[in-house]
Design a protein around this motif. Structure first.
Motif, short mmCIF file in Angstrom:
data_model
loop_
_atom_site.label_atom_id
_atom_site.label_comp_id
_atom_site.label_asym_id
_atom_site.label_seq_id
_atom_site.Cartn_x
_atom_site.Cartn_y
_atom_site.Cartn_z
N LEU A 1 0.83 -1.21 0.00
CA LEU A 1 0.00 0.00 0.00
C LEU A 1 0.86 1.26 0.00
N HIS A 2 2.19 1.08 -0.10
CA HIS A 2 3.15 2.18 -0.20
C HIS A 2 3.21 3.02 1.08
N PHE A 3 3.05 2.38 2.23
CA PHE A 3 3.29 3.05 3.50
C PHE A 3 4.79 3.03 3.79
N SER A 4 5.28 4.06 4.45
CA SER A 4 6.71 4.15 4.75
C SER A 4 7.08 3.22 5.90
N ASP A 5 8.39 2.94 6.03
CA ASP A 5 8.86 2.10 7.12
C ASP A 5 8.56 2.75 8.47
N THR A 6 8.63 4.06 8.53
CA THR A 6 8.30 4.77 9.78
C THR A 6 6.85 4.54 10.16
N CYS B 1 -10.31 -2.68 3.84
CA CYS B 1 -9.89 -1.28 3.88
C CYS B 1 -8.40 -1.15 3.58
N GLU B 2 -8.02 0.03 3.03
CA GLU B 2 -6.61 0.30 2.72
C GLU B 2 -6.16 1.67 3.22
N ASN B 3 -6.97 2.31 4.05
CA ASN B 3 -6.60 3.60 4.63
C ASN B 3 -5.78 3.39 5.89
N TYR B 4 -4.61 4.04 5.96
CA TYR B 4 -3.69 3.80 7.07
C TYR B 4 -4.33 4.09 8.42
N PHE B 5 -5.01 5.20 8.55
CA PHE B 5 -5.53 5.60 9.85
C PHE B 5 -6.72 4.73 10.29
N VAL B 6 -7.51 4.29 9.33
CA VAL B 6 -8.60 3.37 9.66
C VAL B 6 -8.04 2.04 10.13
N LEU B 7 -7.02 1.55 9.42
CA LEU B 7 -6.38 0.29 9.82
C LEU B 7 -5.72 0.43 11.19
N LEU B 8 -5.09 1.56 11.45
CA LEU B 8 -4.45 1.78 12.74
C LEU B 8 -5.48 1.79 13.86
N ALA B 9 -6.61 2.46 13.64
CA ALA B 9 -7.66 2.50 14.66
C ALA B 9 -8.21 1.10 14.93
N ALA B 10 -8.42 0.33 13.86
CA ALA B 10 -8.94 -1.03 14.02
C ALA B 10 -7.96 -1.91 14.78
N ALA B 11 -6.66 -1.71 14.57
CA ALA B 11 -5.65 -2.52 15.24
C ALA B 11 -5.50 -2.14 16.70
N VAL B 12 -5.54 -0.83 17.00
CA VAL B 12 -5.34 -0.35 18.37
C VAL B 12 -6.56 -0.67 19.23
N VAL B 13 -7.75 -0.41 18.71
CA VAL B 13 -8.99 -0.62 19.47
C VAL B 13 -9.41 -2.08 19.43
N GLY B 14 -9.14 -2.76 18.33
CA GLY B 14 -9.56 -4.15 18.19
C GLY B 14 -8.45 -5.12 18.55
N VAL B 15 -8.46 -6.28 17.89
CA VAL B 15 -7.49 -7.32 18.19
C VAL B 15 -6.81 -7.76 16.90
N ILE B 16 -5.60 -7.25 16.66
CA ILE B 16 -4.75 -7.66 15.54
C ILE B 16 -3.36 -7.91 16.10
N SER B 17 -2.77 -9.03 15.75
CA SER B 17 -1.42 -9.33 16.22
C SER B 17 -0.42 -8.92 15.15
#
Length: 477
Positions: free
Chosen positions: A59-64, A114-130
Protein backbone atom coordinates in the motif's frame (compact mmCIF):
# COMPACT_ATOMS: atom_id res chain seq x y z
CA UNK A 1 -14.69 -64.27 44.55
CA UNK A 2 -10.89 -63.76 44.49
CA UNK A 3 -9.61 -60.22 44.94
CA UNK A 4 -8.71 -58.35 41.80
CA UNK A 5 -5.02 -58.39 40.99
CA UNK A 6 -3.39 -55.01 40.37
CA UNK A 7 -2.70 -54.46 36.70
CA UNK A 8 0.77 -53.58 35.50
CA UNK A 9 0.84 -50.51 33.27
CA UNK A 10 1.66 -51.39 29.68
CA UNK A 11 4.41 -49.71 27.70
CA UNK A 12 1.78 -47.79 25.75
CA UNK A 13 0.18 -46.53 28.95
CA UNK A 14 3.54 -45.42 30.30
CA UNK A 15 4.40 -43.62 27.08
CA UNK A 16 1.05 -41.85 27.05
CA UNK A 17 1.55 -40.76 30.65
CA UNK A 18 4.84 -39.13 29.64
CA UNK A 19 2.93 -36.88 27.24
CA UNK A 20 0.28 -35.83 29.74
CA UNK A 21 -2.44 -36.93 27.30
CA UNK A 22 -4.42 -38.91 29.92
CA UNK A 23 -4.66 -35.76 32.06
CA UNK A 24 -5.89 -33.77 29.07
CA UNK A 25 -8.54 -36.35 28.14
CA UNK A 26 -9.78 -36.59 31.74
CA UNK A 27 -10.36 -32.84 31.89
CA UNK A 28 -13.85 -31.46 31.06
CA UNK A 29 -14.42 -30.77 27.38
CA UNK A 30 -14.27 -27.04 28.11
CA UNK A 31 -10.46 -27.34 28.29
CA UNK A 32 -10.39 -28.89 24.80
CA UNK A 33 -12.46 -25.98 23.48
CA UNK A 34 -10.07 -23.52 25.11
CA UNK A 35 -7.09 -25.24 23.48
CA UNK A 36 -8.92 -25.31 20.13
CA UNK A 37 -9.62 -21.59 20.38
CA UNK A 38 -5.99 -20.82 21.24
CA UNK A 39 -4.71 -22.99 18.38
CA UNK A 40 -6.94 -21.38 15.74
CA UNK A 41 -6.24 -17.91 17.12
CA UNK A 42 -2.48 -18.45 16.99
CA UNK A 43 -2.90 -19.78 13.45
CA UNK A 44 -4.43 -16.44 12.46
CA UNK A 45 -1.80 -14.50 14.44
CA UNK A 46 1.01 -16.38 12.69
CA UNK A 47 -0.55 -15.63 9.31
CA UNK A 48 -1.01 -11.92 10.05
CA UNK A 49 2.52 -11.49 11.39
CA UNK A 50 3.95 -12.94 8.17
CA UNK A 51 2.05 -10.66 5.78
CA UNK A 52 1.41 -7.48 7.78
CA UNK A 53 4.56 -5.59 6.80
CA UNK A 54 4.26 -6.87 3.22
CA UNK A 55 0.63 -5.72 3.12
CA UNK A 56 1.56 -2.21 4.25
CA UNK A 57 4.46 -2.11 1.82
CA UNK A 58 2.10 -3.02 -1.03
CA UNK A 59 0.00 0.00 0.00
CA UNK A 60 3.15 2.18 -0.20
CA UNK A 61 3.29 3.05 3.50
CA UNK A 62 6.71 4.15 4.75
CA UNK A 63 8.86 2.10 7.12
CA UNK A 64 8.30 4.77 9.78
CA UNK A 65 4.55 4.35 9.46
CA UNK A 66 4.88 0.57 9.70
CA UNK A 67 7.02 0.85 12.82
CA UNK A 68 4.59 3.30 14.42
CA UNK A 69 1.72 0.97 13.59
CA UNK A 70 3.37 -1.99 15.32
CA UNK A 71 4.24 0.06 18.40
CA UNK A 72 0.75 1.51 18.82
CA UNK A 73 -0.85 -1.87 18.14
CA UNK A 74 1.22 -3.40 20.93
CA UNK A 75 0.25 -0.59 23.32
CA UNK A 76 -3.41 -1.06 22.42
CA UNK A 77 -3.21 -4.82 23.00
CA UNK A 78 -1.58 -4.29 26.40
CA UNK A 79 -4.20 -1.79 27.56
CA UNK A 80 -7.09 -3.89 26.23
CA UNK A 81 -5.71 -7.02 27.87
CA UNK A 82 -5.26 -5.30 31.24
CA UNK A 83 -8.76 -3.78 31.18
CA UNK A 84 -10.61 -6.95 30.22
CA UNK A 85 -8.70 -9.27 32.54
CA UNK A 86 -9.38 -6.99 35.51
CA UNK A 87 -13.13 -7.15 34.92
CA UNK A 88 -13.38 -10.69 33.53
CA UNK A 89 -14.40 -12.44 36.76
CA UNK A 90 -17.09 -9.86 37.50
CA UNK A 91 -18.42 -9.63 33.97
CA UNK A 92 -17.99 -13.36 33.30
CA UNK A 93 -15.01 -15.04 31.67
CA UNK A 94 -16.95 -16.39 28.71
CA UNK A 95 -18.58 -13.02 28.12
CA UNK A 96 -15.17 -11.36 28.16
CA UNK A 97 -13.75 -13.87 25.68
CA UNK A 98 -16.82 -13.34 23.51
CA UNK A 99 -16.13 -9.60 23.47
CA UNK A 100 -12.51 -10.24 22.50
CA UNK A 101 -13.46 -12.69 19.73
CA UNK A 102 -16.03 -10.24 18.35
CA UNK A 103 -13.42 -7.48 18.29
CA UNK A 104 -11.09 -9.88 16.49
CA UNK A 105 -13.73 -10.44 13.81
CA UNK A 106 -14.36 -6.70 13.41
CA UNK A 107 -10.63 -5.94 13.07
CA UNK A 108 -10.25 -8.73 10.52
CA UNK A 109 -13.12 -7.37 8.42
CA UNK A 110 -11.53 -3.90 8.39
CA UNK A 111 -8.16 -5.30 7.27
CA UNK A 112 -9.86 -7.46 4.63
CA UNK A 113 -11.74 -4.54 3.08
CA UNK A 114 -9.89 -1.28 3.88
CA UNK A 115 -6.61 0.30 2.72
CA UNK A 116 -6.60 3.60 4.63
CA UNK A 117 -3.69 3.80 7.07
CA UNK A 118 -5.53 5.60 9.85
CA UNK A 119 -8.60 3.37 9.66
CA UNK A 120 -6.38 0.29 9.82
CA UNK A 121 -4.45 1.78 12.74
CA UNK A 122 -7.66 2.50 14.66
CA UNK A 123 -8.94 -1.03 14.02
CA UNK A 124 -5.65 -2.52 15.24
CA UNK A 125 -5.34 -0.35 18.37
CA UNK A 126 -8.99 -0.62 19.47
CA UNK A 127 -9.56 -4.15 18.19
CA UNK A 128 -7.49 -7.32 18.19
CA UNK A 129 -4.75 -7.66 15.54
CA UNK A 130 -1.42 -9.33 16.22
CA UNK A 131 1.42 -7.44 14.56
CA UNK A 132 4.15 -9.72 15.92
CA UNK A 133 2.52 -13.15 16.01
CA UNK A 134 2.35 -13.08 19.82
CA UNK A 135 -0.82 -13.45 21.89
CA UNK A 136 -0.77 -10.03 23.57
CA UNK A 137 -4.55 -9.53 23.56
CA UNK A 138 -7.06 -10.26 26.33
CA UNK A 139 -7.39 -14.00 25.68
CA UNK A 140 -4.40 -15.77 27.17
CA UNK A 141 -4.65 -14.66 30.81
CA UNK A 142 -8.36 -15.45 30.94
CA UNK A 143 -7.92 -18.83 29.26
CA UNK A 144 -5.09 -19.84 31.60
CA UNK A 145 -7.30 -18.90 34.53
CA UNK A 146 -10.12 -21.00 33.09
CA UNK A 147 -7.85 -24.01 32.59
CA UNK A 148 -6.67 -23.62 36.19
CA UNK A 149 -10.32 -23.66 37.29
CA UNK A 150 -11.04 -26.81 35.30
CA UNK A 151 -8.06 -28.83 36.48
CA UNK A 152 -6.73 -30.21 39.74
CA UNK A 153 -3.28 -29.39 41.04
CA UNK A 154 -1.78 -32.71 39.93
CA UNK A 155 -2.97 -32.42 36.30
CA UNK A 156 -2.84 -28.66 35.76
CA UNK A 157 0.71 -28.38 34.45
CA UNK A 158 0.14 -31.22 31.96
CA UNK A 159 -3.02 -29.65 30.52
CA UNK A 160 -1.35 -26.25 30.34
CA UNK A 161 1.54 -27.95 28.57
CA UNK A 162 -0.82 -29.01 25.80
CA UNK A 163 -2.26 -25.49 25.75
CA UNK A 164 1.24 -24.11 25.06
CA UNK A 165 2.23 -26.88 22.63
CA UNK A 166 -0.85 -26.51 20.44
CA UNK A 167 -0.45 -22.74 20.33
CA UNK A 168 3.09 -23.17 18.97
CA UNK A 169 1.81 -25.64 16.40
CA UNK A 170 -0.95 -23.25 15.39
CA UNK A 171 1.45 -20.34 14.95
CA UNK A 172 3.77 -22.41 12.77
CA UNK A 173 0.87 -23.67 10.67
CA UNK A 174 -0.51 -20.15 10.22
CA UNK A 175 2.81 -18.85 8.96
CA UNK A 176 3.16 -21.71 6.48
CA UNK A 177 -0.46 -21.57 5.26
CA UNK A 178 -0.35 -17.80 4.73
CA UNK A 179 2.79 -18.14 2.62
CA UNK A 180 1.25 -20.89 0.50
CA UNK A 181 -2.03 -18.98 0.01
CA UNK A 182 -0.31 -15.77 -1.05
CA UNK A 183 2.01 -17.62 -3.43
CA UNK A 184 -0.91 -19.53 -5.00
CA UNK A 185 -3.06 -16.42 -5.46
CA UNK A 186 -0.27 -14.27 -6.85
CA UNK A 187 1.48 -16.82 -9.06
CA UNK A 188 -1.36 -19.21 -9.82
CA UNK A 189 -4.33 -16.87 -10.02
CA UNK A 190 -2.39 -13.72 -11.02
CA UNK A 191 -3.84 -11.62 -8.20
CA UNK A 192 -2.15 -8.45 -7.06
CA UNK A 193 -0.23 -8.76 -3.79
CA UNK A 194 -2.57 -6.55 -1.77
CA UNK A 195 -5.58 -8.57 -2.97
CA UNK A 196 -3.92 -11.77 -1.78
CA UNK A 197 -3.20 -10.19 1.60
CA UNK A 198 -6.83 -9.12 1.91
CA UNK A 199 -7.81 -12.76 1.34
CA UNK A 200 -5.57 -13.88 4.21
CA UNK A 201 -7.32 -11.41 6.52
CA UNK A 202 -10.66 -13.00 5.59
CA UNK A 203 -9.14 -16.15 7.06
CA UNK A 204 -8.45 -14.09 10.20
CA UNK A 205 -12.17 -13.33 10.33
CA UNK A 206 -13.03 -17.02 10.01
CA UNK A 207 -10.75 -17.88 12.95
CA UNK A 208 -12.53 -15.21 14.97
CA UNK A 209 -15.87 -16.87 14.19
CA UNK A 210 -14.40 -20.22 15.31
CA UNK A 211 -13.43 -18.57 18.60
CA UNK A 212 -16.97 -17.24 19.08
CA UNK A 213 -18.38 -20.73 18.48
CA UNK A 214 -15.89 -22.22 20.91
CA UNK A 215 -16.85 -19.77 23.65
CA UNK A 216 -20.55 -20.54 23.17
CA UNK A 217 -19.77 -24.22 23.62
CA UNK A 218 -18.17 -23.69 27.03
CA UNK A 219 -20.09 -24.32 30.25
CA UNK A 220 -20.40 -22.64 33.65
CA UNK A 221 -17.44 -24.69 34.85
CA UNK A 222 -15.15 -22.14 33.19
CA UNK A 223 -16.38 -19.35 35.44
CA UNK A 224 -14.94 -18.42 38.81
CA UNK A 225 -15.81 -21.21 41.26
CA UNK A 226 -17.60 -23.21 38.60
CA UNK A 227 -15.04 -25.99 38.34
CA UNK A 228 -14.87 -27.19 41.94
CA UNK A 229 -18.05 -25.93 43.50
CA UNK A 230 -16.49 -23.23 45.64
CA UNK A 231 -19.28 -20.87 44.62
CA UNK A 232 -22.72 -21.35 43.17
CA UNK A 233 -22.78 -22.13 39.48
CA UNK A 234 -24.42 -19.57 37.26
CA UNK A 235 -26.39 -20.36 34.14
CA UNK A 236 -25.81 -19.21 30.61
CA UNK A 237 -23.62 -16.14 30.31
CA UNK A 238 -24.86 -14.69 33.57
CA UNK A 239 -22.74 -12.65 35.95
CA UNK A 240 -21.29 -14.56 38.87
CA UNK A 241 -22.53 -13.44 42.29
CA UNK A 242 -20.20 -13.94 45.22
CA UNK A 243 -21.53 -14.26 48.76
CA UNK A 244 -19.31 -12.34 51.16
CA UNK A 245 -18.34 -14.01 54.41
CA UNK A 246 -18.26 -12.20 57.77
CA UNK A 247 -15.00 -10.41 58.46
CA UNK A 248 -12.57 -12.26 60.70
CA UNK A 249 -8.98 -11.82 61.81
CA UNK A 250 -7.95 -14.13 58.98
CA UNK A 251 -9.78 -12.09 56.36
CA UNK A 252 -8.32 -8.85 57.71
CA UNK A 253 -4.82 -10.23 57.09
CA UNK A 254 -5.65 -10.66 53.41
CA UNK A 255 -7.78 -7.54 53.02
CA UNK A 256 -7.64 -6.50 49.35
CA UNK A 257 -5.25 -3.68 48.54
CA UNK A 258 -6.55 -3.05 45.04
CA UNK A 259 -10.11 -1.82 44.84
CA UNK A 260 -12.34 -2.94 42.02
CA UNK A 261 -13.85 -6.12 40.60
CA UNK A 262 -10.65 -8.16 40.88
CA UNK A 263 -8.97 -7.16 44.14
CA UNK A 264 -5.59 -8.67 44.94
CA UNK A 265 -4.72 -9.50 48.54
CA UNK A 266 -1.55 -8.68 50.45
CA UNK A 267 -0.55 -12.34 50.65
CA UNK A 268 -0.74 -12.67 46.88
CA UNK A 269 1.14 -9.44 46.25
CA UNK A 270 3.95 -10.51 48.58
CA UNK A 271 4.60 -13.44 46.23
CA UNK A 272 3.76 -11.88 42.89
CA UNK A 273 5.84 -8.71 43.29
CA UNK A 274 8.97 -10.88 43.42
CA UNK A 275 7.83 -13.04 40.50
CA UNK A 276 6.83 -9.99 38.43
CA UNK A 277 10.26 -8.41 38.94
CA UNK A 278 12.02 -11.59 37.84
CA UNK A 279 9.74 -12.07 34.83
CA UNK A 280 10.41 -8.51 33.68
CA UNK A 281 14.15 -9.25 33.75
CA UNK A 282 13.57 -12.37 31.65
CA UNK A 283 11.37 -10.58 29.14
CA UNK A 284 13.74 -7.64 28.84
CA UNK A 285 16.33 -10.21 27.78
CA UNK A 286 13.93 -11.88 25.35
CA UNK A 287 13.16 -8.51 23.78
CA UNK A 288 16.87 -7.90 23.25
CA UNK A 289 17.33 -11.14 21.30
CA UNK A 290 13.91 -11.64 19.70
CA UNK A 291 13.64 -13.98 16.74
CA UNK A 292 13.72 -11.00 14.38
CA UNK A 293 17.03 -9.83 15.85
CA UNK A 294 18.38 -13.39 16.01
CA UNK A 295 17.71 -14.18 12.36
CA UNK A 296 19.09 -10.77 11.38
CA UNK A 297 22.28 -11.48 13.36
CA UNK A 298 22.68 -14.89 11.66
CA UNK A 299 22.11 -13.30 8.27
CA UNK A 300 24.73 -10.63 8.95
CA UNK A 301 27.26 -13.13 10.29
CA UNK A 302 26.90 -15.96 7.77
CA UNK A 303 24.99 -14.37 4.82
CA UNK A 304 22.58 -17.31 4.69
CA UNK A 305 19.80 -17.73 2.11
CA UNK A 306 16.43 -16.63 3.51
CA UNK A 307 14.99 -20.06 2.76
CA UNK A 308 17.64 -21.65 4.99
CA UNK A 309 16.81 -19.26 7.83
CA UNK A 310 13.15 -20.20 7.45
CA UNK A 311 14.00 -23.90 7.57
CA UNK A 312 16.09 -23.38 10.71
CA UNK A 313 13.23 -21.61 12.49
CA UNK A 314 10.67 -24.20 11.38
CA UNK A 315 12.71 -27.02 12.91
CA UNK A 316 13.29 -25.02 16.09
CA UNK A 317 9.59 -24.19 16.49
CA UNK A 318 8.65 -27.81 15.91
CA UNK A 319 10.97 -28.82 18.75
CA UNK A 320 9.42 -26.10 20.92
CA UNK A 321 5.93 -27.49 20.35
CA UNK A 322 7.13 -31.05 21.00
CA UNK A 323 9.01 -30.20 24.20
CA UNK A 324 6.05 -28.27 25.63
CA UNK A 325 4.04 -31.51 25.72
CA UNK A 326 6.52 -33.05 28.15
CA UNK A 327 6.75 -30.04 30.47
CA UNK A 328 3.65 -31.05 32.45
CA UNK A 329 4.63 -34.68 33.15
CA UNK A 330 8.12 -33.50 34.09
CA UNK A 331 6.63 -30.99 36.53
CA UNK A 332 4.62 -33.79 38.15
CA UNK A 333 7.81 -35.77 38.82
CA UNK A 334 10.36 -33.08 39.76
CA UNK A 335 8.16 -30.11 40.68
CA UNK A 336 7.04 -26.90 39.01
CA UNK A 337 9.99 -24.73 39.98
CA UNK A 338 12.57 -27.40 39.14
CA UNK A 339 11.00 -27.85 35.71
CA UNK A 340 10.99 -24.11 35.08
CA UNK A 341 14.61 -23.67 36.08
CA UNK A 342 16.29 -26.83 34.81
CA UNK A 343 14.77 -26.54 31.32
CA UNK A 344 15.33 -22.79 31.07
CA UNK A 345 19.00 -22.74 32.12
CA UNK A 346 20.23 -24.62 28.99
CA UNK A 347 18.13 -22.26 26.84
CA UNK A 348 19.64 -19.24 28.61
CA UNK A 349 23.16 -20.62 28.25
CA UNK A 350 22.54 -21.09 24.51
CA UNK A 351 21.69 -17.38 24.27
CA UNK A 352 24.81 -16.43 26.23
CA UNK A 353 27.14 -18.45 23.97
CA UNK A 354 25.27 -17.78 20.71
CA UNK A 355 27.88 -15.33 19.28
CA UNK A 356 30.79 -17.71 20.03
CA UNK A 357 30.62 -20.37 17.24
CA UNK A 358 32.32 -19.69 13.92
CA UNK A 359 30.33 -22.30 11.99
CA UNK A 360 26.72 -22.36 10.85
CA UNK A 361 26.24 -25.88 12.24
CA UNK A 362 27.25 -24.99 15.79
CA UNK A 363 25.20 -21.80 15.70
CA UNK A 364 22.16 -23.73 14.49
CA UNK A 365 22.66 -26.26 17.30
CA UNK A 366 22.58 -23.46 19.87
CA UNK A 367 19.44 -22.07 18.20
CA UNK A 368 17.76 -25.47 18.54
CA UNK A 369 18.65 -25.65 22.23
CA UNK A 370 17.44 -22.12 22.86
CA UNK A 371 14.12 -22.29 21.02
CA UNK A 372 13.46 -25.97 21.61
CA UNK A 373 13.59 -25.62 25.40
CA UNK A 374 12.44 -22.01 25.71
CA UNK A 375 8.71 -22.75 26.06
CA UNK A 376 9.00 -25.56 28.60
CA UNK A 377 8.72 -23.12 31.50
CA UNK A 378 5.43 -21.58 30.32
CA UNK A 379 3.01 -24.27 31.51
CA UNK A 380 4.76 -24.79 34.90
CA UNK A 381 4.87 -21.01 35.37
CA UNK A 382 1.12 -20.67 34.77
CA UNK A 383 0.51 -23.63 37.09
CA UNK A 384 2.76 -22.04 39.73
CA UNK A 385 0.82 -18.78 39.61
CA UNK A 386 -2.46 -20.70 39.86
CA UNK A 387 -1.08 -22.59 42.88
CA UNK A 388 0.04 -19.55 44.89
CA UNK A 389 -2.87 -17.13 44.36
CA UNK A 390 -6.51 -17.39 45.29
CA UNK A 391 -8.83 -18.73 42.59
CA UNK A 392 -10.74 -15.44 42.45
CA UNK A 393 -7.47 -13.57 41.85
CA UNK A 394 -6.06 -15.71 39.05
CA UNK A 395 -7.51 -13.86 36.08
CA UNK A 396 -6.41 -10.44 37.31
CA UNK A 397 -2.97 -11.67 38.36
CA UNK A 398 -2.35 -13.45 35.07
CA UNK A 399 -3.54 -10.37 33.18
CA UNK A 400 -1.15 -8.10 35.09
CA UNK A 401 1.63 -10.66 34.60
CA UNK A 402 1.14 -10.63 30.84
CA UNK A 403 1.01 -6.84 30.76
CA UNK A 404 4.26 -6.40 32.70
CA UNK A 405 6.04 -9.05 30.63
CA UNK A 406 4.98 -7.35 27.40
CA UNK A 407 6.02 -3.90 28.60
CA UNK A 408 9.43 -5.24 29.66
CA UNK A 409 9.97 -6.91 26.30
CA UNK A 410 9.28 -3.67 24.41
CA UNK A 411 12.38 -2.06 25.95
CA UNK A 412 14.81 -4.72 24.72
CA UNK A 413 14.85 -4.12 20.94
CA UNK A 414 15.94 -0.50 21.28
CA UNK A 415 18.90 -1.57 23.44
CA UNK A 416 19.96 -4.10 20.82
CA UNK A 417 19.55 -1.50 18.08
CA UNK A 418 22.02 0.82 19.80
CA UNK A 419 24.51 -2.02 20.27
CA UNK A 420 24.15 -3.16 16.63
CA UNK A 421 24.69 0.34 15.30
CA UNK A 422 27.87 0.56 17.36
CA UNK A 423 29.27 -2.68 15.94
CA UNK A 424 28.68 -4.58 19.18
CA UNK A 425 25.72 -6.72 18.14
CA UNK A 426 27.17 -9.77 19.90
CA UNK A 427 27.04 -7.97 23.27
CA UNK A 428 23.23 -8.11 23.17
CA UNK A 429 23.30 -11.92 23.31
CA UNK A 430 25.83 -11.98 26.14
CA UNK A 431 23.83 -9.50 28.21
CA UNK A 432 20.53 -11.23 27.44
CA UNK A 433 21.94 -14.64 28.36
CA UNK A 434 23.28 -13.26 31.65
CA UNK A 435 19.92 -11.67 32.45
CA UNK A 436 18.08 -14.90 31.69
CA UNK A 437 20.42 -16.86 33.96
CA UNK A 438 19.83 -14.27 36.68
CA UNK A 439 16.10 -14.90 36.28
CA UNK A 440 16.63 -18.67 36.51
CA UNK A 441 18.70 -18.45 39.69
CA UNK A 442 16.26 -15.95 41.17
CA UNK A 443 13.29 -18.24 40.54
CA UNK A 444 15.09 -21.20 42.10
CA UNK A 445 16.25 -19.23 45.15
CA UNK A 446 12.98 -17.46 45.90
CA UNK A 447 10.40 -20.14 45.04
CA UNK A 448 11.91 -23.59 45.52
CA UNK A 449 10.34 -24.03 48.97
CA UNK A 450 7.13 -22.11 48.42
CA UNK A 451 3.91 -23.73 49.62
CA UNK A 452 1.53 -24.57 46.80
CA UNK A 453 -2.25 -24.93 46.56
CA UNK A 454 -2.95 -23.43 49.98
CA UNK A 455 -6.19 -21.95 48.63
CA UNK A 456 -7.53 -25.11 46.98
CA UNK A 457 -9.61 -27.18 49.37
CA UNK A 458 -7.11 -26.92 52.20
CA UNK A 459 -4.37 -28.81 50.36
CA UNK A 460 -0.80 -27.80 51.09
CA UNK A 461 2.21 -28.99 49.21
CA UNK A 462 5.83 -27.96 49.33
CA UNK A 463 7.75 -27.54 46.09
CA UNK A 464 10.38 -30.24 45.94
CA UNK A 465 8.17 -32.64 47.95
CA UNK A 466 5.31 -32.95 45.50
CA UNK A 467 5.98 -36.63 45.00
CA UNK A 468 6.13 -37.34 48.74
CA UNK A 469 2.71 -38.83 49.48
CA UNK A 470 3.39 -39.10 53.21
CA UNK A 471 4.19 -35.39 53.42
CA UNK A 472 1.03 -34.47 51.50
CA UNK A 473 -1.08 -36.74 53.73
CA UNK A 474 0.48 -35.28 56.88
CA UNK A 475 -0.32 -31.73 55.76
CA UNK A 476 -3.89 -32.67 54.93
CA UNK A 477 -4.36 -34.06 58.45
Amino acid sequence: MPPEQPTTPTITTRLLSLTGLPSLLSTPHDALLIILNRTTRMLSYGASSLILALFFSSLHFSDTQIGLFMTLTLVGDVLLSLLLTLIADRLGRRRTLLIGATMMICSGVVFATCENYFVLLAAAVVGVISATGGDFGPFRAIEESMVSELTEAETRAEVLGWYVAMSSAGSCAGTAVAGWVVQFLVEGRKWEGREAYHAVFWGYVVMGVVNVAGVWGMTDRCELGGGKGRKGKGKGMGVQVQVLEPETDATRETEPLLAGPSAISRSTLSVMLILWALLMVDNLADGMVSMSWTTYYMDQKFHLPKSMLGDFLSVAYFLAALSSVFAGPMARHIGLVNTMVFTHIPSSAAVLFFPLPKSVTATFALLLVRVGLNNMDQAPRAALIAAVVKPEERTAVMGITGTLRTLASTMGPSVTGVLADGGRFWVAFVVAGALRLTYDLGIFTMFINIKLNRHEEGEQQVEGREGDEEEVERRRE
